[in-house]
Design an enzyme around this catalytic site. Sequence first.
Site, PDB file in Angstrom:
ATOM      1  N   ASP A 168      10.947   6.269  17.022  1.00  0.00           N
ATOM      2  CA  ASP A 168      10.180   7.346  16.797  1.00  0.00           C
ATOM      3  C   ASP A 168      10.635   7.618  15.286  1.00  0.00           C
ATOM      4  O   ASP A 168      11.776   8.084  15.266  1.00  0.00           O
ATOM      5  CB  ASP A 168      10.201   8.489  18.070  1.00  0.00           C
ATOM      6  CG  ASP A 168       9.174   9.301  17.576  1.00  0.00           C
ATOM      7  OD1 ASP A 168       9.197   9.815  16.599  1.00  0.00           O
ATOM      8  OD2 ASP A 168       8.567   9.626  18.520  1.00  0.00           O
ATOM      9  N   SER A 212      -1.959  10.632   0.268  1.00  0.00           N
ATOM     10  CA  SER A 212      -3.725  10.519   0.698  1.00  0.00           C
ATOM     11  C   SER A 212      -4.297  11.527  -0.318  1.00  0.00           C
ATOM     12  O   SER A 212      -3.468  12.011  -1.288  1.00  0.00           O
ATOM     13  CB  SER A 212      -3.351  11.508   2.013  1.00  0.00           C
ATOM     14  OG  SER A 212      -4.830  11.984   2.315  1.00  0.00           O
ATOM     15  N   TYR A 244      -2.301  19.256   7.468  1.00  0.00           N
ATOM     16  CA  TYR A 244      -2.357  18.106   6.896  1.00  0.00           C
ATOM     17  C   TYR A 244      -2.038  18.122   5.451  1.00  0.00           C
ATOM     18  O   TYR A 244      -1.534  17.296   4.870  1.00  0.00           O
ATOM     19  CB  TYR A 244      -3.539  17.153   7.555  1.00  0.00           C
ATOM     20  CG  TYR A 244      -3.615  15.764   6.839  1.00  0.00           C
ATOM     21  CD1 TYR A 244      -2.535  15.034   7.589  1.00  0.00           C
ATOM     22  CD2 TYR A 244      -4.489  15.177   5.855  1.00  0.00           C
ATOM     23  CE1 TYR A 244      -2.741  13.615   7.312  1.00  0.00           C
ATOM     24  CE2 TYR A 244      -4.102  14.140   5.627  1.00  0.00           C
ATOM     25  CZ  TYR A 244      -3.712  13.179   6.257  1.00  0.00           C
ATOM     26  OH  TYR A 244      -3.416  11.610   5.865  1.00  0.00           O
ATOM     27  N   LYS A 283       0.787  16.386   3.048  1.00  0.00           N
ATOM     28  CA  LYS A 283       0.767  15.465   2.156  1.00  0.00           C
ATOM     29  C   LYS A 283       1.630  15.831   0.882  1.00  0.00           C
ATOM     30  O   LYS A 283       1.803  14.981  -0.095  1.00  0.00           O
ATOM     31  CB  LYS A 283      -0.633  14.912   2.001  1.00  0.00           C
ATOM     32  CG  LYS A 283      -1.042  13.908   3.303  1.00  0.00           C
ATOM     33  CD  LYS A 283      -0.101  12.786   3.441  1.00  0.00           C
ATOM     34  CE  LYS A 283      -0.410  11.779   4.645  1.00  0.00           C
ATOM     35  NZ  LYS A 283       0.519  10.769   4.921  1.00  0.00           N
TER      36      LYS A 283
HETATM   37  P1  NAD Z   1      -3.026   4.531  12.400  1.00  0.00           P
HETATM   38  O1  NAD Z   1      -2.796   5.691  13.422  1.00  0.00           O
HETATM   39  O2  NAD Z   1      -3.773   3.404  12.354  1.00  0.00           O
HETATM   40  O3  NAD Z   1      -1.387   4.333  11.632  1.00  0.00           O
HETATM   41  C1  NAD Z   1      -0.331   5.534  12.078  1.00  0.00           C
HETATM   42  C2  NAD Z   1       0.760   4.674  12.803  1.00  0.00           C
HETATM   43  O4  NAD Z   1       1.722   5.595  12.905  1.00  0.00           O
HETATM   44  C3  NAD Z   1       0.241   4.255  14.145  1.00  0.00           C
HETATM   45  O5  NAD Z   1       0.689   3.031  14.472  1.00  0.00           O
HETATM   46  C4  NAD Z   1       1.079   5.113  15.117  1.00  0.00           C
HETATM   47  O6  NAD Z   1       1.350   4.655  16.317  1.00  0.00           O
HETATM   48  C5  NAD Z   1       2.370   5.269  14.286  1.00  0.00           C
HETATM   49  N1  NAD Z   1       3.111   6.556  14.570  1.00  0.00           N
HETATM   50  C6  NAD Z   1       2.553   7.854  14.847  1.00  0.00           C
HETATM   51  N2  NAD Z   1       3.352   8.567  15.083  1.00  0.00           N
HETATM   52  C7  NAD Z   1       4.574   7.988  15.062  1.00  0.00           C
HETATM   53  C8  NAD Z   1       6.099   8.184  15.035  1.00  0.00           C
HETATM   54  N3  NAD Z   1       6.294   9.538  15.839  1.00  0.00           N
HETATM   55  N4  NAD Z   1       6.848   7.388  15.263  1.00  0.00           N
HETATM   56  C9  NAD Z   1       6.676   6.213  15.128  1.00  0.00           C
HETATM   57  N5  NAD Z   1       5.318   5.826  14.741  1.00  0.00           N
HETATM   58  C10 NAD Z   1       4.373   6.616  14.835  1.00  0.00           C
HETATM   59  O7  NAD Z   1      -3.486   5.394  10.997  1.00  0.00           O
HETATM   60  P2  NAD Z   1      -3.324   5.274   9.347  1.00  0.00           P
HETATM   61  O8  NAD Z   1      -4.657   5.723   9.025  1.00  0.00           O
HETATM   62  O9  NAD Z   1      -3.232   3.683   9.253  1.00  0.00           O
HETATM   63  O10 NAD Z   1      -2.376   6.062   8.845  1.00  0.00           O
HETATM   64  C11 NAD Z   1      -1.148   5.686   8.319  1.00  0.00           C
HETATM   65  C12 NAD Z   1      -0.978   6.713   7.110  1.00  0.00           C
HETATM   66  O11 NAD Z   1      -2.280   6.683   6.277  1.00  0.00           O
HETATM   67  C13 NAD Z   1      -0.707   8.078   7.664  1.00  0.00           C
HETATM   68  O12 NAD Z   1       0.627   8.648   6.822  1.00  0.00           O
HETATM   69  C14 NAD Z   1      -1.949   8.708   7.243  1.00  0.00           C
HETATM   70  O13 NAD Z   1      -1.787  10.005   6.867  1.00  0.00           O
HETATM   71  C15 NAD Z   1      -2.388   8.098   6.071  1.00  0.00           C
HETATM   72  N6  NAD Z   1      -3.650   8.250   5.520  1.00  0.00           N
HETATM   73  C16 NAD Z   1      -4.772   7.951   6.174  1.00  0.00           C
HETATM   74  C17 NAD Z   1      -6.120   7.877   5.900  1.00  0.00           C
HETATM   75  C18 NAD Z   1      -7.285   7.518   6.777  1.00  0.00           C
HETATM   76  O14 NAD Z   1      -8.205   7.680   6.229  1.00  0.00           O
HETATM   77  N7  NAD Z   1      -7.017   6.548   7.752  1.00  0.00           N
HETATM   78  C19 NAD Z   1      -6.213   8.847   4.812  1.00  0.00           C
HETATM   79  C20 NAD Z   1      -5.215   9.033   3.762  1.00  0.00           C
HETATM   80  C21 NAD Z   1      -4.004   8.923   4.251  1.00  0.00           C
END
Ligand code: NAD
Length: 264
Positions: free
Chosen positions: A55, A138, A151, A155
């Site tokens: 975690d 982001s 959020y 960021k």
């Molecule tokens: P996702 O949920 O597919 O990936 C996030 C991963 O982090 C997951 O596998 C989850 O299990 C893991 N996670 C969450 N909490 C955790 C913890 N406490 N310890 C260990 N692992 C943990 O989503 P994503 O969209 O790939 O997100 C990844 C990053 O991208 C994030 O930082 C998110 O803010 C950023 N982001 C996403 C988007 C979007 O539209 N999807 C846009 C901008 C930024």
Amino acid sequence: MITGGGSGIGQAVALRFLEEGAAGVAVVGRTLDRLQRTVEAAGDRADRILPIAGDVRSADDMRRAVSETVRRFGRLDVLVPNAGIWDFNRSLTKTTPEEIAGIYDELFDINVKGYLLACSAAWPELVKTRGSIVMTLSNAAFYPAGGGPVYTAAKHAARGLVTQLAYELAPKVRVNGVAIGGLRTDLRGPSSAGMQERSIEAGFRKREARGDDARTNMWLPLHDASVDPADSTGPYVLLASRSNAGVITGAIVNADGGIGVRGF
Ligand code: NAD
């Protein structure tokens, strides 16, 4: 080593790094089950993926993740702090002070403290290799409406980490960020607000059900900017590469389909 590497952009970056010739990629996430999906997605390169359950909120877990990575691969070249959750645009005016406090505690713990703890555990190894850190940011690190206040503030805080750590870790370690835009992933919400089972993916399914093309972001200046995470991995490769980005630190690549030129 990529946190949150079991899905979404973290998984896509892991696979891309392998494609680019990485000797190995450690993916860190809450459960081995989820990380196993990245191992399977790597196909005949699966033996180069090291899944590590941990975690990001735990200093012990981050320390262990770094040491397991170095034990297996002999060195650490690149850290990608990436694990995160979203607040599903929960606005101030639709939340009680207690609710917003719960969302803040959980989201900042994962999205900000989690990044800091990964960097804290990894920097001594990165100094040895003159490695680098590439953080997932982001559009919400720059503009409103990519999330609610919590959020967006988180960021912006991570953007501050890029600036400060680039300063503190120079000249040996470069620190940069990629500010991705809306991608079709499994991004979840805070359990304190009952949003742990809610996924950003559901929004894309709704658009599909309406007959919209869910593969694109039609409201962006780059209309056909893809929502497939694989298409946003290029800037990570660039920033991780010393031969291509050896003079770049403290920088953030806005890889969001041009949200900034759309105006707010
Ligand atoms: P996702 O949920 O597919 O990936 C996030 C991963 O982090 C997951 O596998 C989850 O299990 C893991 N996670 C969450 N909490 C955790 C913890 N406490 N310890 C260990 N692992 C943990 O989503 P994503 O969209 O790939 O997100 C990844 C990053 O991208 C994030 O930082 C998110 O803010 C950023 N982001 C996403 C988007 C979007 O539209 N999807 C846009 C901008 C930024």
